[in-house]
Design a protein around this motif. Structure first.
Motif, PDB file in Angstrom:
ATOM      1  N   THR A 106      45.423  66.428  61.564  1.00 40.14           N
ATOM      2  CA  THR A 106      44.114  66.985  61.198  1.00 40.14           C
ATOM      3  C   THR A 106      43.302  67.426  62.419  1.00 40.14           C
ATOM      4  O   THR A 106      42.254  68.058  62.255  1.00 40.14           O
ATOM      5  N   TRP A 107      43.764  67.133  63.634  1.00 42.34           N
ATOM      6  CA  TRP A 107      43.038  67.557  64.835  1.00 42.34           C
ATOM      7  C   TRP A 107      42.875  69.088  64.862  1.00 42.34           C
ATOM      8  O   TRP A 107      41.923  69.604  65.452  1.00 42.34           O
ATOM      9  N   PHE A 108      43.798  69.790  64.223  1.00 42.07           N
ATOM     10  CA  PHE A 108      43.784  71.244  64.300  1.00 42.07           C
ATOM     11  C   PHE A 108      42.542  71.843  63.633  1.00 42.07           C
ATOM     12  O   PHE A 108      42.057  72.902  64.058  1.00 42.07           O
ATOM     13  N   LEU A 109      42.026  71.205  62.599  1.00 36.28           N
ATOM     14  CA  LEU A 109      40.892  71.775  61.872  1.00 36.28           C
ATOM     15  C   LEU A 109      39.608  71.776  62.706  1.00 36.28           C
ATOM     16  O   LEU A 109      38.952  72.821  62.808  1.00 36.28           O
ATOM     17  N   PRO A 110      39.197  70.654  63.321  1.00 35.46           N
ATOM     18  CA  PRO A 110      38.019  70.747  64.197  1.00 35.46           C
ATOM     19  C   PRO A 110      38.265  71.643  65.409  1.00 35.46           C
ATOM     20  O   PRO A 110      37.330  72.269  65.920  1.00 35.46           O
ATOM     21  N   ALA A 111      39.523  71.719  65.859  1.00 36.41           N
ATOM     22  CA  ALA A 111      39.842  72.632  66.961  1.00 36.41           C
ATOM     23  C   ALA A 111      39.611  74.077  66.519  1.00 36.41           C
ATOM     24  O   ALA A 111      38.991  74.864  67.251  1.00 36.41           O
ATOM     25  N   LEU A 112      40.082  74.421  65.331  1.00 31.71           N
ATOM     26  CA  LEU A 112      39.888  75.781  64.813  1.00 31.71           C
ATOM     27  C   LEU A 112      38.401  76.069  64.615  1.00 31.71           C
ATOM     28  O   LEU A 112      37.941  77.194  64.861  1.00 31.71           O
TER      29      LEU A 112
END
Length: 294
Positions: free
Chosen positions: A76-82
């Protein structure tokens, strides 16, 4: 063997995904309803999946885990990164090409030189930033260059060579260099060696990313429309991979089991992007929030 294959895929699969996210974010700075898109496509899915993955892991591991929305769990780290990358789109679009890339690479290097806090996986957010900025800069003419027959052949050969290199270096190279989530100090190397390894990793990743994009079919195929549902595959496949990671046999497979598992993963990705799956999970991945906004 499984570790080498994983390192090979990790060397370019997320960079390709992030380059395309950048490419399709080029109009984000000028689009209407940007806040609504960010909330519906990123914020709500992040809260849902980060919480559910923690509960799911509790069941698999048989122990209590603490959920912290500022500490992304698993993929799920990818979502705040995006979210962070898309919020920065107006800045990058104001900068000239060499300055934008140079600044993004400087930030990427900074992420390795210092040990950043774990909040929102800051290291990965900054380390993958150059690929997002590259996607913002690329245009249709750049992808047209990759469709030339000679480039396609070179891309296929490069991917084969990359796979061979990954297996040859399996026991001598730390796979964390292509995961982009550790500082030089955490990897146990000094700044000079860390910079050298990181530059080599970036060069290899860039070459493999270009090679993969070169072999992607230019014409429409039966799987072309599945690309619009790639976030479904990304967010849902983790339930399967997380389950496998808690099975003892998973890390001992060899021989024919490796290609069999690879084929199974490909089939899983295809299934997760089909219309029936999208209909079932649209409420979580692409929630309709008209009721929330004025």
């Amino acid at each position: 063997m499984l570790g080498a294959g994983q390192s090979f895929i990790y060397a370019f699969h997320l960079p390709v995904f992030i380059v395309m996210c950048g490419y399709f974010s080029r109009g984000f700075g000028r689009s209407r309803g940007r806040t609504r898109k960010l909330v519906a496509a990123i914020v709500v899915p992040y809260v849902l999946f980060s919480a559910v993955y923690v509960v799911y892991t509790e069941v698999l591991a048989g122990r209590h885990m603490r959920w912290d929305p500022l500490e992304p769990y698993y993929l799920t780290w990818f979502l705040p990164a995006l979210l962070a990358w898309r919020l920065s789109v107006p800045l990058w679009q104001q900068l000239r090409f060499p300055i934008a890339i140079g600044l993004a690479v400087a930030i990427w290097l900074f992420a390795g030189l210092v040990t950043l806090p774990s909040m929102l996986d800051a290291v990965q957010v900054l380390s993958f930033l150059p690929f997002f900025v590259l996607g913002l800069i690329l245009g249709p003419r750049h992808f047209a260059l990759l469709r030339r027959p000679a480039v396609r052949v070179a891309g296929a050969l490069t991917l084969v060579a990359g796979a061979v290199a990954a297996y040859a270096l399996e026991t001598s190279l730390d796979p964390e260099w292509v995961h982009w989530r550790r500082s030089f100090a955490e990897l146990g190397v000094g700044a000079p060696s860390g910079v050298g390894f990181r530059v080599l990793a970036l060069a290899a990743t860039g070459i493999l990313t270009a090679a993969f994009l070169a072999v992607v079919p230019a014409r429409r195929t039966w799987f072309s429309r599945l690309g619009a549902a790639s976030m479904y595959a990304y967010l849902l496949h983790g339930f399967v991979t997380l389950f496998l990671s808690y099975q003892d046999w998973y890390y001992r497979i060899s021989g024919w089991q490796v290609p069999a598992l690879t084929l199974g993963c490909v089939l899983l990705a295809v299934v997760l992007m089909t219309d029936p799956v999208r209909r079932v999970f649209r409420w979580a991945v692409e929630p309709r929030l008209e009721w929330l906004f004025r």
